[in-house]
Scaffold this active site. Structure first.
Site, PDB file in Angstrom:
ATOM      1  CE  LYS A  33      -1.513   2.514   3.126  1.00 10.32           C
ATOM      2  NZ  LYS A  33      -2.047   3.831   3.512  1.00 10.32           N
ATOM      3  CG  ASP A  60      -4.853   4.792   1.220  1.00  3.03           C
ATOM      4  OD1 ASP A  60      -6.010   5.089   0.868  1.00  3.03           O
ATOM      5  OD2 ASP A  60      -4.480   4.798   2.409  1.00  3.03           O
ATOM      6  CE  LYS A  62      -7.280   7.446   3.624  1.00  2.54           C
ATOM      7  NZ  LYS A  62      -5.908   6.904   3.487  1.00  2.54           N
ATOM      8  CG  ASP A  65     -11.385  18.079  -6.579  1.00  2.45           C
ATOM      9  OD1 ASP A  65     -12.288  18.875  -6.934  1.00  2.45           O
ATOM     10  OD2 ASP A  65     -10.224  18.429  -6.337  1.00  2.45           O
ATOM     11  CB  THR A 116      -9.144   3.654  11.443  1.00  2.00           C
ATOM     12  OG1 THR A 116      -7.913   3.940  10.780  1.00  2.00           O
ATOM     13  CG2 THR A 116      -9.941   2.653  10.630  1.00  2.00           C
ATOM     14  NE  ARG A 206       1.625   4.194  12.510  1.00  2.00           N
ATOM     15  CZ  ARG A 206       0.836   5.162  12.981  1.00  2.00           C
ATOM     16  NH1 ARG A 206       1.353   6.128  13.724  1.00  2.00           N
ATOM     17  NH2 ARG A 206      -0.451   5.164  12.693  1.00  2.00           N
TER      18      ARG A 206
END
Length: 225
Positions: A33, A60, A62, A65, A116, A206
């Protein structure tokens, strides 16, 4: 596509470090990703370089618009052949429809419901009357009606949404192992819990990329699924 549902989030500032890490853990994850930090730093070139590792690429971005702009952005990334691209469900039905229409033939378009990193207090501060879980369900229904492939939601909502959208493609980020540090994630679950609830893709960053031994961390998470 690899059946391993883990997509490792490689939003690292250095391209060589991201590529080296991807090659180290490639046998224990199903995809890569790449988010805004990586794409803004390295652009198309960086995506092409990571694709050489041989794993599917999840962009990713996102996108959010007006419909025409999002459709143009989708067309601009055709050459990268991403397996998955994200748009914001809150962009509305027309934007979602145009995003899907403009996407590459083999690209899944998934709509982000509620980040999240947001909880019910954050939703109220933004101006939403709904709780985070209720808003995610509402946006999932919008995305389903607009014809995109699936959604991004937390592990708390994925089970309820899958019951309503049985053939949807569900991406769950913000996952943490049982002994993991939450950091900025407020609605986190374990990778196994998300998978059991019906997640198609598990996005993990992470806990793998910042581990002392990323290979061992990826292998350990893979072993819980």
């Amino acid at each position: 596509m690899n059946h391993n549902p883990i997509y490792v989030a490689l939003d690292l500032p250095r391209l060589d470090a991201a590529e080296a890490l991807a090659r180290r853990i490639k046998d224990h994850v199903g995809g890569i990703k790449l988010g805004l930090e990586f794409f803004c730093a390295h652009g198309h070139h960086g995506v092409h370089e990571l694709a050489k590792v041989g794993l599917p690429i999840f962009l990713d971005l996102k996108l959010h618009d007006i419909p025409n702009t999002v459709a143009g952005a989708m067309q601009a990334i055709h050459v990268l052949q991403p397996a998955i691209v994200t748009v914001h469900a809150s962009g509305g039905r027309a934007m979602l429809e145009d995003a899907k229409a403009a996407a590459g033939e083999h690209t899944k378009v998934v709509a982000v419901t509620v980040l999240t990193s947001l909880d019910d207090d954050d939703m109220s501060a933004i101006g939403y009357a709904n709780r985070a879980s209720d808003q995610a369900l509402r946006l999932a229904e919008l995305a389903h009606g607009a014809g995109v492939d699936g959604i991004v939601c937390s592990g708390h909502e994925v089970g309820d949404i899958r019951r309503q959208w049985k053939d949807g493609y569900f991406v769950v980020p913000g996952l943490r192992p049982a002994d993991g540090v939450l950091g900025d994630q407020k609605r986190s679950v374990t990778p196994r819990a998300a998978r059991d609830a019906g997640a198609s893709v598990l996005v993990i960053g992470r806990p793998i990329t910042r581990a002392e031994d990323p290979v061992a961390a990826a292998r350990a998470i893979e072993g819980t699924l």
